[in-house]
Design an enzyme around this catalytic site. Structure first.
Site, mmCIF file in Angstrom:
data_model
loop_
_atom_site.group_PDB
_atom_site.id
_atom_site.type_symbol
_atom_site.label_atom_id
_atom_site.label_comp_id
_atom_site.label_asym_id
_atom_site.label_seq_id
_atom_site.Cartn_x
_atom_site.Cartn_y
_atom_site.Cartn_z
ATOM 1 N NE ARG A 102 -3.553 0.112 -0.141
ATOM 2 C CZ ARG A 102 -3.990 0.567 -1.303
ATOM 3 N NH1 ARG A 102 -3.739 -0.110 -2.414
ATOM 4 N NH2 ARG A 102 -4.666 1.688 -1.355
ATOM 5 C CE1 TYR A 110 -0.228 11.948 4.972
ATOM 6 C CE2 TYR A 110 -0.161 9.658 4.241
ATOM 7 C CZ TYR A 110 -0.486 10.609 5.198
ATOM 8 O OH TYR A 110 -1.075 10.218 6.375
ATOM 9 C CB SER A 117 0.558 14.086 8.127
ATOM 10 O OG SER A 117 -0.334 14.543 9.135
ATOM 11 C CB CYS A 183 -11.863 0.545 22.055
ATOM 12 S SG CYS A 183 -13.254 0.524 23.209
ATOM 13 C CG HIS A 217 -13.940 21.889 27.106
ATOM 14 N ND1 HIS A 217 -13.622 23.147 26.640
ATOM 15 C CD2 HIS A 217 -13.506 21.839 28.397
ATOM 16 C CE1 HIS A 217 -13.017 23.829 27.601
ATOM 17 N NE2 HIS A 217 -12.929 23.060 28.673
ATOM 18 C CG ASP A 370 -11.055 25.407 30.815
ATOM 19 O OD1 ASP A 370 -10.947 26.182 31.782
ATOM 20 O OD2 ASP A 370 -12.049 24.683 30.630
ATOM 21 C CB CYS A 390 -16.787 -2.315 25.174
ATOM 22 S SG CYS A 390 -16.169 -0.745 24.541
ATOM 23 C CB CYS A 393 -14.306 -5.543 25.928
ATOM 24 S SG CYS A 393 -12.533 -5.307 25.683
ATOM 25 C CB CYS A 398 -9.362 -3.001 26.806
ATOM 26 S SG CYS A 398 -9.156 -2.587 25.065
#
Length: 411
Positions: A102, A110, A117, A183, A217, A370, A390, A393, A398
């Protein structure tokens, strides 16, 4: 990259076999120019120079993005090896094969957005603004120093942790740069921190806490609303009220959603708050981009939504990357080129624009400061949501990582 959240935001591009023809290289919208990417490959974690010993270290977590075309292969290889993001048969052998196959295609993409990036550049700028404000607002926890921890490109999360330990940081804050938790993005970054210490068989020298989500927020919402209003004002006055706002986020396979990943609900919460701030001035929809393969994913898809709106006579569209705070390949290539240029022309769109990402907006740095300040004042290790796995899961790491963080004790 599940953006399986942001990591799968990019995965959508990586696995895509079809390319768009006749692409132009310049940014189509006047509101967000593509920044040139510095051609560097510093193997050390990036942190701003500071002669003072930092007391509080803020680790800004993200998936990252290749700065140069030469970085693309390593980025893809680490991505496909990440079992928190995806599980593949014979992954250690298959991942290098896929990455190599790939790489040319992704390098081509790109090359159309400036050669790499800009996410590290924006993260540096955001971090600098954040710690400057924190030093002024919270001298008791100063000096503050930001560190960048990317999952798939340098500066890697593990190297950033080592730098923080060497600096003698007393309090470490793992600060996800994904407002909405998934996740396979925030979760993957937190798992990486846990794995680092677990592999060493040692306890952290620093006292860790986590800012694991912040979808509503107030300053984040204000930033999004301000950028949307600015772009709405660029539409012809007689068309402005009928512009359809398409909030676009990376899609998730329904298999991930059905395990209980909270990402879709948190993205929806962000959209609701933004539209409240705008007074519900325009019709809108939450749509999902970067679907991969034949399996069921969250929908409707962004490209199909653009087509459907045009077929129904809605030809004035504003694209809003609602789960991305900094420009990267999914905004600069997928939204700006594939959708706003190629697809829009094919569909006969009259006016299509893309809301500028938060990037270097000083108000966004204020939002980050903040969030950190409120977190430190709360004395909480993490949100109550982080402690909950989860319901369905399938990743034991995790649970181990969540336990690692929830057991941290602040001084």
């Amino acid at each position: 990259m599940a953006a399986f959240r942001a990591a799968h935001r990019l995965l959508g591009h990586i696995l895509r076999n079809e390319s768009s023809a006749g692409l132009v290289t310049q940014r189509w919208s006047s509101s967000a120019a593509v920044a040139s990417v510095p051609k560097s490959s510093d193997p050390k974690p990036h942190a701003q120079p500071d002669k003072r010993k930092p007391k509080t270290g803020i680790l800004m977590l993200n998936m990252g993005g290749p700065e140069t075309l030469d970085d693309v292969h390593g980025f893809l290889l680490r991505l496909f090896l990440d079992k928190d993001l995806m599980t593949l048969p014979a992954q250690s052998k298959l991942a290098p094969f896929i990455a190599k196959r790939r790489t040319p295609k992704i390098q081509e993409q790109y090359s159309k957005i400036g050669g790499g990036s800009p996410i590290k550049k924006w993260t540096e700028q955001q971090g600098e603004g954040m710690v400057k404000l924190l030093d002024e607002l919270s001298p008791a926890t100063a000096p503050h120093k930001y560190y960048i921890g990317f999952r798939y490109v340098r500066p890697l999360t593990e190297a950033a942790i080592e730098e923080m330990e060497r600096d003698g940081v007393e309090r470490a804050i793992a600060f996800t740069q994904y407002p909405q938790y998934s996740c396979s993005t925030t979760g993957s970054s937190l798992n990486a921190i846990y794995r680092y210490y677990n592999a060493k068989g040692t306890q952290p020298k620093m006292k860790w806490s986590v800012i694991d989500r912040w979808p509503t927020h107030p300053l984040l919402i204000q930033c999004f609303a301000d950028h949307i209003q600015k772009e709405l004002n660029m539409f012809p006055a007689d068309k402005r009220g009928e512009v359809v706002i398409l909030f676009s986020a990376h899609s998730l396979p329904m298999s991930v959603v059905n395990r209980g990943d909270p990402y879709p609900q948190e993205v929806g919460a962000t959209v609701q708050k933004v539209m409240e701030r705008l007074g519900f001035s325009n019709p809108y929809r939450l749509v999902w981009q970067s679907k991969v393969g034949p399996m069921a994913w969250l929908g409707p898809q962004t490209d199909e939504s653009i087509k459907g709106l045009c077929q129904r006579g809605k030809k004035n569209i504003l694209l809003v990357p609602i789960a991305f705070t900094s420009d990267h390949i999914e905004t600069l290539y997928e939204l700006d080129i594939e959708y706003a240029q190629v697809l829009a022309k094919e569909c006969g769109v009259e006016n299509i624009r893309r809301s500028e990402s938060l990037n270097g907006n000083p108000l966004f740095s204020k939002a980050l400061a903040d969030l950190v300040l409120s977190h430190m004042k709360s004395s909480e290790i993490c949100s109550k949501q982080l402690s909950l796995r989860c319901p369905m899961c399938v990743n034991p790491v995790c649970g181990e990582a969540k336990s690692f963080f929830t057991k941290q004790q602040q001084q």
